[in-house]
Motif scaffolding. Sequence first.
Motif, PDB file in Angstrom:
ATOM      1  N   GLN A  29       0.841  -1.317  -0.137  1.00 62.01           N
ATOM      2  CA  GLN A  29       0.030  -0.070  -0.258  1.00 62.01           C
ATOM      3  C   GLN A  29       0.903   1.337   0.090  1.00 62.01           C
ATOM      4  OE1 GLN A  29      -2.310  -0.330   3.497  1.00 62.01           O
ATOM      5  NE2 GLN A  29      -3.664  -2.084   2.697  1.00 62.01           N
ATOM      6  N   ASP A  30       0.318   2.323  -0.375  1.00 63.29           N
ATOM      7  CA  ASP A  30       0.899   3.461  -0.422  1.00 63.29           C
ATOM      8  C   ASP A  30       0.988   4.335   0.935  1.00 63.29           C
ATOM      9  OD1 ASP A  30       2.347   5.874  -1.009  1.00 63.29           O
ATOM     10  OD2 ASP A  30       0.295   6.922  -1.835  1.00 63.29           O
ATOM     11  N   LYS A  31       1.999   3.535   1.744  1.00 62.33           N
ATOM     12  CA  LYS A  31       1.912   4.079   3.298  1.00 62.33           C
ATOM     13  C   LYS A  31       2.577   5.603   3.271  1.00 62.33           C
ATOM     14  CE  LYS A  31       2.521  -0.423   5.004  1.00 62.33           C
ATOM     15  NZ  LYS A  31       3.093  -1.577   5.826  1.00 62.33           N
ATOM     16  N   LYS A  32       1.687   6.400   3.350  1.00 58.51           N
ATOM     17  CA  LYS A  32       1.802   7.758   3.390  1.00 58.51           C
ATOM     18  C   LYS A  32       1.682   8.130   5.221  1.00 58.51           C
ATOM     19  CE  LYS A  32       0.401  10.050  -0.458  1.00 58.51           C
ATOM     20  NZ  LYS A  32      -0.694  10.788  -1.220  1.00 58.51           N
ATOM     21  N   PRO A  33       2.630   8.798   5.522  1.00 58.53           N
ATOM     22  CA  PRO A  33       2.567   8.760   7.059  1.00 58.53           C
ATOM     23  C   PRO A  33       1.452   9.600   7.304  1.00 58.53           C
ATOM     24  CG  PRO A  33       4.471  10.098   6.183  1.00 58.53           C
ATOM     25  CD  PRO A  33       3.954   9.229   5.310  1.00 58.53           C
ATOM     26  N   LYS A  34       0.716   9.205   8.573  1.00 57.31           N
ATOM     27  CA  LYS A  34      -0.492  10.044   8.990  1.00 57.31           C
ATOM     28  C   LYS A  34       0.074  11.338   9.575  1.00 57.31           C
ATOM     29  CE  LYS A  34      -3.507   6.292   9.816  1.00 57.31           C
ATOM     30  NZ  LYS A  34      -5.022   6.509   9.942  1.00 57.31           N
ATOM     31  N   PRO A  35      -0.765  12.337   9.495  1.00 58.50           N
ATOM     32  CA  PRO A  35      -0.318  13.668   9.822  1.00 58.50           C
ATOM     33  C   PRO A  35      -0.285  13.714  11.561  1.00 58.50           C
ATOM     34  CG  PRO A  35      -2.361  13.583   8.620  1.00 58.50           C
ATOM     35  CD  PRO A  35      -1.949  12.396   8.684  1.00 58.50           C
ATOM     36  N   ASN A  36       0.835  14.429  12.095  1.00 59.99           N
ATOM     37  CA  ASN A  36       0.959  14.383  13.230  1.00 59.99           C
ATOM     38  C   ASN A  36       0.311  15.535  13.923  1.00 59.99           C
ATOM     39  OD1 ASN A  36       2.228  14.671  15.688  1.00 59.99           O
ATOM     40  ND2 ASN A  36       4.341  14.879  15.142  1.00 59.99           N
ATOM     41  N   LEU A  37      -0.824  15.488  14.201  1.00 56.16           N
ATOM     42  CA  LEU A  37      -2.014  16.464  14.725  1.00 56.16           C
ATOM     43  C   LEU A  37      -2.109  16.569  16.091  1.00 56.16           C
ATOM     44  CD1 LEU A  37      -4.801  15.828  12.039  1.00 56.16           C
ATOM     45  CD2 LEU A  37      -2.911  17.732  11.826  1.00 56.16           C
ATOM     46  N   LYS A  38      -1.622  17.596  16.740  1.00 57.77           N
ATOM     47  CA  LYS A  38      -1.754  17.793  18.153  1.00 57.77           C
ATOM     48  C   LYS A  38      -2.668  18.838  18.551  1.00 57.77           C
ATOM     49  CE  LYS A  38       2.743  15.756  18.768  1.00 57.77           C
ATOM     50  NZ  LYS A  38       4.009  15.863  19.574  1.00 57.77           N
ATOM     51  N   VAL A  39      -2.988  19.882  17.681  1.00 57.68           N
ATOM     52  CA  VAL A  39      -3.998  20.904  17.945  1.00 57.68           C
ATOM     53  C   VAL A  39      -5.056  20.886  16.773  1.00 57.68           C
ATOM     54  CG1 VAL A  39      -4.334  23.313  17.818  1.00 57.68           C
ATOM     55  CG2 VAL A  39      -1.895  22.450  18.439  1.00 57.68           C
ATOM     56  N   PRO A  41      -7.996  19.055  14.503  1.00 53.02           N
ATOM     57  CA  PRO A  41      -8.868  17.816  14.932  1.00 53.02           C
ATOM     58  C   PRO A  41      -8.171  16.413  14.051  1.00 53.02           C
ATOM     59  CG  PRO A  41     -10.257  19.358  14.051  1.00 53.02           C
ATOM     60  CD  PRO A  41      -8.628  19.897  13.909  1.00 53.02           C
ATOM     61  N   LYS A  42      -8.325  15.384  14.902  1.00 55.81           N
ATOM     62  CA  LYS A  42      -7.533  14.111  14.208  1.00 55.81           C
ATOM     63  C   LYS A  42      -8.120  13.587  12.779  1.00 55.81           C
ATOM     64  CE  LYS A  42      -4.687  13.346  17.725  1.00 55.81           C
ATOM     65  NZ  LYS A  42      -3.624  14.195  17.820  1.00 55.81           N
ATOM     66  N   ASP A  43      -9.773  14.027  12.821  1.00 54.25           N
ATOM     67  CA  ASP A  43     -10.163  13.407  11.755  1.00 54.25           C
ATOM     68  C   ASP A  43     -10.423  14.662  10.793  1.00 54.25           C
ATOM     69  OD1 ASP A  43     -11.991  15.391  13.244  1.00 54.25           O
ATOM     70  OD2 ASP A  43     -13.583  13.994  13.074  1.00 54.25           O
ATOM     71  N   ILE A  44      -9.580  15.708  10.711  1.00 55.83           N
ATOM     72  CA  ILE A  44      -9.666  16.572   9.656  1.00 55.83           C
ATOM     73  C   ILE A  44      -9.438  16.211   8.198  1.00 55.83           C
ATOM     74  CG2 ILE A  44      -7.174  17.328   9.889  1.00 55.83           C
ATOM     75  CD1 ILE A  44      -8.000  20.291   9.362  1.00 55.83           C
ATOM     76  N   SER A  45     -10.126  16.605   7.144  1.00 59.21           N
ATOM     77  CA  SER A  45      -9.975  16.184   5.922  1.00 59.21           C
ATOM     78  C   SER A  45      -8.585  16.600   5.323  1.00 59.21           C
ATOM     79  CB  SER A  45     -11.275  16.561   5.040  1.00 59.21           C
ATOM     80  OG  SER A  45     -11.165  17.950   4.879  1.00 59.21           O
ATOM     81  N   HIS A  46      -8.085  15.989   4.205  1.00 63.21           N
ATOM     82  CA  HIS A  46      -7.040  16.322   3.690  1.00 63.21           C
ATOM     83  C   HIS A  46      -6.968  17.664   3.049  1.00 63.21           C
ATOM     84  CE1 HIS A  46      -3.058  16.200   1.567  1.00 63.21           C
ATOM     85  NE2 HIS A  46      -3.625  16.491   0.262  1.00 63.21           N
ATOM     86  N   GLU A  47      -8.243  17.992   2.679  1.00 63.07           N
ATOM     87  CA  GLU A  47      -8.494  19.190   1.952  1.00 63.07           C
ATOM     88  C   GLU A  47      -8.392  20.497   2.774  1.00 63.07           C
ATOM     89  OE1 GLU A  47     -10.497  16.431   1.390  1.00 63.07           O
ATOM     90  OE2 GLU A  47      -9.645  16.194  -0.675  1.00 63.07           O
ATOM     91  N   GLU A  48      -9.110  20.264   4.039  1.00 61.72           N
ATOM     92  CA  GLU A  48      -9.209  21.192   5.051  1.00 61.72           C
ATOM     93  C   GLU A  48      -7.986  21.481   5.792  1.00 61.72           C
ATOM     94  OE1 GLU A  48     -11.096  24.199   7.266  1.00 61.72           O
ATOM     95  OE2 GLU A  48     -11.927  23.186   5.499  1.00 61.72           O
ATOM     96  N   LEU A  49      -6.999  20.511   5.777  1.00 64.85           N
ATOM     97  CA  LEU A  49      -5.752  20.684   6.279  1.00 64.85           C
ATOM     98  C   LEU A  49      -4.802  21.299   5.386  1.00 64.85           C
ATOM     99  CD1 LEU A  49      -3.558  19.988   8.723  1.00 64.85           C
ATOM    100  CD2 LEU A  49      -3.202  17.738   7.193  1.00 64.85           C
ATOM    101  N   GLU A  50      -4.788  21.050   4.111  1.00 64.60           N
ATOM    102  CA  GLU A  50      -4.181  21.783   3.058  1.00 64.60           C
ATOM    103  C   GLU A  50      -4.491  23.197   3.043  1.00 64.60           C
ATOM    104  OE1 GLU A  50      -4.218  20.730  -1.342  1.00 64.60           O
ATOM    105  OE2 GLU A  50      -2.747  19.271  -0.230  1.00 64.60           O
ATOM    106  N   LYS A  51      -5.946  23.458   3.031  1.00 63.48           N
ATOM    107  CA  LYS A  51      -6.376  24.729   3.259  1.00 63.48           C
ATOM    108  C   LYS A  51      -5.815  25.727   4.601  1.00 63.48           C
ATOM    109  CE  LYS A  51     -10.824  27.376   3.646  1.00 63.48           C
ATOM    110  NZ  LYS A  51     -12.057  27.348   3.873  1.00 63.48           N
ATOM    111  N   ILE A  52      -5.668  25.186   5.558  1.00 62.23           N
ATOM    112  CA  ILE A  52      -5.353  25.597   6.817  1.00 62.23           C
ATOM    113  C   ILE A  52      -3.763  26.011   6.594  1.00 62.23           C
ATOM    114  CG2 ILE A  52      -4.453  25.359   9.206  1.00 62.23           C
ATOM    115  CD1 ILE A  52      -7.273  23.742   9.448  1.00 62.23           C
ATOM    116  N   MET A  53      -2.994  24.855   6.116  1.00 61.25           N
ATOM    117  CA  MET A  53      -1.376  25.031   5.854  1.00 61.25           C
ATOM    118  C   MET A  53      -1.087  26.356   4.763  1.00 61.25           C
ATOM    119  SD  MET A  53       0.174  23.183   7.806  1.00 61.25           S
ATOM    120  CE  MET A  53      -1.088  22.544   9.189  1.00 61.25           C
ATOM    121  N   LYS A  54      -2.002  26.346   3.800  1.00 61.41           N
ATOM    122  CA  LYS A  54      -1.952  27.374   2.737  1.00 61.41           C
ATOM    123  C   LYS A  54      -2.205  28.734   3.260  1.00 61.41           C
ATOM    124  CE  LYS A  54      -2.224  24.494  -1.365  1.00 61.41           C
ATOM    125  NZ  LYS A  54      -2.792  24.294  -2.746  1.00 61.41           N
TER     126      LYS A  54
END
Length: 141
Positions: A29-39, A41-54
């Motif tokens: 499987q394409d083993k992408k590491p899971k995001p290391n989220l500490k602040v 939400p753990k269930d944040i979507s990839h799209e929402e996470l990317e939006k925050i990072m941008k």
Amino acid sequence: MYQLHKKKFLAGISLVFILMVGVAATTVQDKKPKPNLKVLPKDISHEELEKIMKGFNVSLGVKCNHCHAPSKTNPKKLDFSSDEKPEKNVARDMMRMTAKINKKYFDYVEEGKTVITCITCHNGKEHPESKITLPAPPPER
């Protein structure tokens, strides 16, 4: 007759090879590491996470490598789950701080309400700059 056995043997070997490649492709499987989220939400979507990072990129005028360390296996890529760079923990602390300010002073609950964000203080710069000019202290008597 020898040619017929040779063809069957090659066909059999080819079939086994194709099956092995197919099994390997479906089990690896394409083993992408899971995001290391500490602040966030753990269930944040990839799209929402990317939006925050941008949003961080724009608010601080930095690129991803400001907070994210290079990968140990491929230095041209970033290791998004690594906590190696101290800037990542500073960002987490700042997120906690703005959340506290928004909750305490702005009773932030709903989307679209004016709140404090990174850009409020950073204005596209890596380090926040105060635009407030304090008056000079009164002369001593």
